[in-house]
Each structure stands twice: as structure tokens, then as C-alpha cells.
Design an enzyme around this catalytic site. Sequence first.
Site, short mmCIF file in Angstrom:
data_model
loop_
_atom_site.label_atom_id
_atom_site.label_comp_id
_atom_site.label_asym_id
_atom_site.label_seq_id
_atom_site.Cartn_x
_atom_site.Cartn_y
_atom_site.Cartn_z
N HIS A 209 -4.17 38.27 -0.69
CA HIS A 209 -5.17 39.19 -0.15
C HIS A 209 -5.12 40.54 -0.87
O HIS A 209 -6.15 41.07 -1.26
CB HIS A 209 -4.92 39.41 1.35
CG HIS A 209 -5.61 38.38 2.21
ND1 HIS A 209 -5.45 37.04 2.04
CD2 HIS A 209 -6.46 38.52 3.26
CE1 HIS A 209 -6.17 36.39 2.95
NE2 HIS A 209 -6.80 37.27 3.70
N HIS A 288 2.75 39.90 5.66
CA HIS A 288 3.64 40.00 4.51
C HIS A 288 4.65 41.15 4.62
O HIS A 288 4.50 42.04 5.45
CB HIS A 288 2.86 40.22 3.20
CG HIS A 288 2.23 38.98 2.67
ND1 HIS A 288 2.95 38.00 2.06
CD2 HIS A 288 0.95 38.57 2.67
CE1 HIS A 288 2.13 37.04 1.71
NE2 HIS A 288 0.90 37.34 2.07
C1 LIG Z 1 -10.25 28.18 -17.20
C2 LIG Z 1 -10.93 28.61 -15.98
C3 LIG Z 1 -11.46 30.00 -16.08
C4 LIG Z 1 -12.35 30.31 -14.91
C5 LIG Z 1 -13.06 31.64 -15.09
C6 LIG Z 1 -14.24 31.52 -15.98
C7 LIG Z 1 -14.91 32.87 -16.20
C8 LIG Z 1 -16.42 32.72 -16.28
C9 LIG Z 1 -17.08 34.01 -16.59
C10 LIG Z 1 -18.07 34.62 -15.95
C11 LIG Z 1 -18.81 34.03 -14.87
C12 LIG Z 1 -18.20 34.33 -13.60
C13 LIG Z 1 -18.84 33.54 -12.54
C14 LIG Z 1 -17.90 33.46 -11.43
C15 LIG Z 1 -18.54 32.82 -10.27
C16 LIG Z 1 -17.58 32.82 -9.17
C17 LIG Z 1 -18.26 32.35 -7.94
C18 LIG Z 1 -17.24 32.24 -6.90
O1 LIG Z 1 -16.46 33.09 -6.77
S1 LIG Z 1 -17.26 30.86 -5.97
C19 LIG Z 1 -15.64 30.80 -5.32
C20 LIG Z 1 -15.54 31.43 -3.99
N1 LIG Z 1 -14.18 31.37 -3.60
C21 LIG Z 1 -13.58 32.43 -3.19
O2 LIG Z 1 -14.13 33.49 -3.19
C22 LIG Z 1 -12.15 32.23 -2.72
C23 LIG Z 1 -11.47 33.56 -2.50
N2 LIG Z 1 -10.21 33.36 -1.81
C24 LIG Z 1 -9.03 33.41 -2.42
O3 LIG Z 1 -8.93 33.63 -3.60
C25 LIG Z 1 -7.80 33.15 -1.54
O4 LIG Z 1 -8.19 32.65 -0.31
C26 LIG Z 1 -6.99 34.45 -1.30
C27 LIG Z 1 -6.36 34.86 -2.63
C28 LIG Z 1 -7.84 35.56 -0.73
C29 LIG Z 1 -5.88 34.20 -0.27
O5 LIG Z 1 -5.12 33.15 -0.60
P1 LIG Z 1 -4.58 32.23 0.62
O6 LIG Z 1 -3.67 31.25 -0.07
O7 LIG Z 1 -3.85 33.08 1.59
O8 LIG Z 1 -5.79 31.60 1.21
N1 LIG Z 2 -6.54 41.48 6.69
C1 LIG Z 2 -6.24 40.27 7.16
N2 LIG Z 2 -6.83 39.81 8.27
C2 LIG Z 2 -6.51 38.58 8.74
N3 LIG Z 2 -5.62 37.74 8.18
C3 LIG Z 2 -5.01 38.15 7.06
C4 LIG Z 2 -5.29 39.43 6.49
N4 LIG Z 2 -4.51 39.57 5.39
C5 LIG Z 2 -3.79 38.45 5.26
N5 LIG Z 2 -4.09 37.59 6.26
C6 LIG Z 2 -3.51 36.25 6.46
O1 LIG Z 2 -2.12 36.29 6.14
C7 LIG Z 2 -1.74 35.14 5.39
C8 LIG Z 2 -1.16 35.58 4.07
O2 LIG Z 2 -2.20 36.07 3.24
P1 LIG Z 2 -2.06 36.34 1.69
O3 LIG Z 2 -0.89 35.53 1.19
O4 LIG Z 2 -3.35 35.92 1.07
O5 LIG Z 2 -1.86 37.81 1.56
C9 LIG Z 2 -2.99 34.29 5.23
O6 LIG Z 2 -2.94 33.30 6.23
P2 LIG Z 2 -3.48 31.83 6.00
O7 LIG Z 2 -2.99 31.45 4.62
O8 LIG Z 2 -2.89 31.03 7.12
O9 LIG Z 2 -4.97 31.98 6.10
C10 LIG Z 2 -4.12 35.26 5.47
O10 LIG Z 2 -5.28 34.68 6.01
#
Ligand SMILES: CCCCCCCC/C=C\CCCCCCCC(=O)SCCNC(=O)CCNC(=O)[C@H](O)C(C)(C)COP(=O)(O)O
Ligand SMILES: Nc1ncnc2c1ncn2[C@@H]1O[C@H](COP(=O)(O)O)[C@@H](OP(=O)(O)O)[C@H]1O
Length: 310
Positions: A209, A288
Site C-alpha cells: 500500500h 504493518h
Molecule cells: C514485463 C511487464 C511490464 C508491464 C508494464 C508495461 C508498461 C506498459 C507501458 C505503458 C502503458 C501503461 C498501461 C498500464 C495500464 C494499467 C492498467 C491497470 O492498472 S489494470 C490493473 C489494475 N490493478 C490494480 O490497480 C491493482 C493494484 N493493487 C495492487 O497493486 C496491490 O493490491 C497492492 C500493492 C495495493 C497491495 O498488495 P496486497 O498484496 O496487500 O493486495
Molecule cells: N489504508 C488501509 N485501509 C484498509 N486496509 C489497509 C490499508 N492499508 C493496508 N491495508 C490492509 O493491510 C494489509 C497489508 O497491506 P499492504 O501489505 O499492501 O501494505 C492488506 O490486507 P489484505 O492483504 O488482507 O487485503 C491491506 O488491505
Amino acid sequence: MPPVTNITQTHPIAGHLDMVNKRLNDIARRLKINKLELLIMLTYPVIIILGQLIWLVAPAESSMNYFTSKKNIFNVYFVKQGWFWTTMVFGLFLFSVMRDSTVVRKQHGVISCVKKFALITTCWFFFSQWFLGMPIMDRIFVLTGGSCYNVSAEKLKNSEYFKLMDFTIEDLAEFTNQDNDYYYSSSISSRQCKSMRGRWYGGHDPSGHVFLLSLSTTFLMTQLFEFYNSITLRKKLRQFKIDTENHLKNREFVPFLKSLFLDYPIVLLLMLVGLWLWMLLNTTIYFHSLLENLAGLFFSYLASLLSFQI
Ligand SMILES: CCCCCCCC/C=C\CCCCCCCC(=O)SCCNC(=O)CCNC(=O)[C@H](O)C(C)(C)COP(=O)(O)O
Ligand SMILES: Nc1ncnc2c1ncn2[C@@H]1O[C@H](COP(=O)(O)O)[C@@H](OP(=O)(O)O)[C@H]1O
């Protein structure tokens, strides 16, 4: 008549400000970035420290609120899809810049900011989604001793990556049932672990995040100031207010939305940045450890610094 002294030169605060200014110029020069980029990057440590102070000072009951829940709407629909929203707002902003006749040095600016976006998208992708298998943040977690524990036999997929847990981990004991077999693995990603209802436990887990929110905010704010300065921005926002009042007075909702999305996406950009900073503060208060938040910030700094070189 006594000589007129310039208050800004003699006031002690002016001296301190001058020193801070010189120090900032110095750091910016060493990092090969400009002062605005440096100032934007410095807001995140301030937010993280503020979050830590709130966490330390606020008693548990007052710190339990809507934003403490991972299921809050802003987390589920916005941050968890954060790159999508950043991409949308950036696309609308770029489109409006290309149509804005008041913007100078447009062509060069547009090309360089598309390149920057491609670079930071690649960094986001490698850090949080996929890096020849597990993303970088999950690799760090596993390399520092973390694993996915407590996966029950019925939830198990890709069993070749798992070993039977012939031990229990005290912290996780409440999640297991004595009669069942449980498995663990150090070869699967946090997403796969979550999908099998496993427990991601034991390593250093850099905050995804903090990484996403600070990287997006830095990019959007630096691009905003690439094309507008504070005077032109204020002028645009004043004009938006006038246009909006006229639209709403005449109940012209569709023209209002059209003007918001096509002519004034800077308003959407500023709203998204506001939401990202608010969610960042909440992450640092409730989720975290300080070190894991700083690790997320460190990798976002690396990505931003790389993009500033373009
Ligand atoms: C070799 C691969 C290279 C890939 C990059 C190519 C670059 C291309 C150049 C330009 C064009 C860019 C176009 C990009 C379009 C992107 C559209 C999207 O973003 S669609 C995907 C939507 N998904 C998200 O937004 C996911 C975001 N969430 C996260 O990343 C994670 O949930 C978190 C990091 C916020 C938290 O992690 P978590 O494990 O706690 O869930
Ligand atoms: N601002 C926020 N509000 C709610 N949930 C949050 C948050 N920031 C982090 N979290 C939650 O905390 C966990 C650790 O987040 P991260 O590693 O991306 O920092 C994730 O849980 P989940 O993975 O169960 O969704 C994420 O959704």
C-alpha cells in the site's frame, strides 16, 4: 530619518529558512532532481511519522474506526485497484493537456511523461504483481524467513510446493483445528496464499500500500506541475468553480460531468491525490510495522528517482 531595514533579511527565522532552502537545494542537486520533486517526496516520511504518533497516542478504542477495516470501500474499490485509478486519471489529465492551448512545451512534455509512466508501471508490476514468478515484495518476505502457513488439506492447490506442518506456531494456533492436517510453503505468492486461506507469516513484509500510494502520488503531482504552475492552476480551479456553478444552476448534469472529465481532470487528479494521502495515513496508523512501511517507501523512492532521470 532612521535607515529602513529589510525585515526578511534581519529576522532570525529568515536566516533559518535560508539555511533550510540551501540544504534542500544541495540534496536535490546531489540526487539530480528538482526541489519540487524533493519536497513532494519528503511529505511521505512526515505522514508516516504522523501515523506512528497517532498510533502511539490514540487509545485503542478511539483508533478503531471505519478505516481500521480492510473491507472499507476506499480500500476495496480504490486502493486495491489503485493502479487502475491512477492510470485513468493520468490518461484524462494527459488528454486535457494535449487539448489545452495555454500549455507550452507540450509535445516534449507529453512524450516524457508517457515514458515516465511506462517506467513506473513496470516498477509497480515487478514490485507488487509479478517478477519472473513471485513479485519482489513477496520475494523479500520469503527471503527474510516468511512463509505461507496453515493451509488446510481441502484448500490446498499445487501440493508439490507444500510441506506438512508437523509443528505449530503459537501465534497462529487459533487458526488451526487439532483434527486436521495443515501445510506450509515458501514458494507461493501472498496472493496465492490468501486464495488458499493461508497465513502469510514470519518475514519482513514491505507495505504494498505504501509503495503504490506514494509512487502514484509522486507521479501525479510532479506531472501536474510539469504543465502548470501555481498561478495557472489557481486560474483553472477558479474557472472550474464558475463553470460548475453555472451548470448546476441550470441543472445541466451531463455537461457538468463532461467538463469535469474532459476540461478539468486536474480536479479529479487532486481528489485522487487527497484520497491516496488519506489512505496512506491510515495504512501507517493501523497496518504493518514502521520498518515495513519505510521499506515500501524506499522502493517507491527508487522507482520515482529512476523516472525523474527521463
Ligand atoms: C514485463 C511487464 C511490464 C508491464 C508494464 C508495461 C508498461 C506498459 C507501458 C505503458 C502503458 C501503461 C498501461 C498500464 C495500464 C494499467 C492498467 C491497470 O492498472 S489494470 C490493473 C489494475 N490493478 C490494480 O490497480 C491493482 C493494484 N493493487 C495492487 O497493486 C496491490 O493490491 C497492492 C500493492 C495495493 C497491495 O498488495 P496486497 O498484496 O496487500 O493486495
Ligand atoms: N489504508 C488501509 N485501509 C484498509 N486496509 C489497509 C490499508 N492499508 C493496508 N491495508 C490492509 O493491510 C494489509 C497489508 O497491506 P499492504 O501489505 O499492501 O501494505 C492488506 O490486507 P489484505 O492483504 O488482507 O487485503 C491491506 O488491505
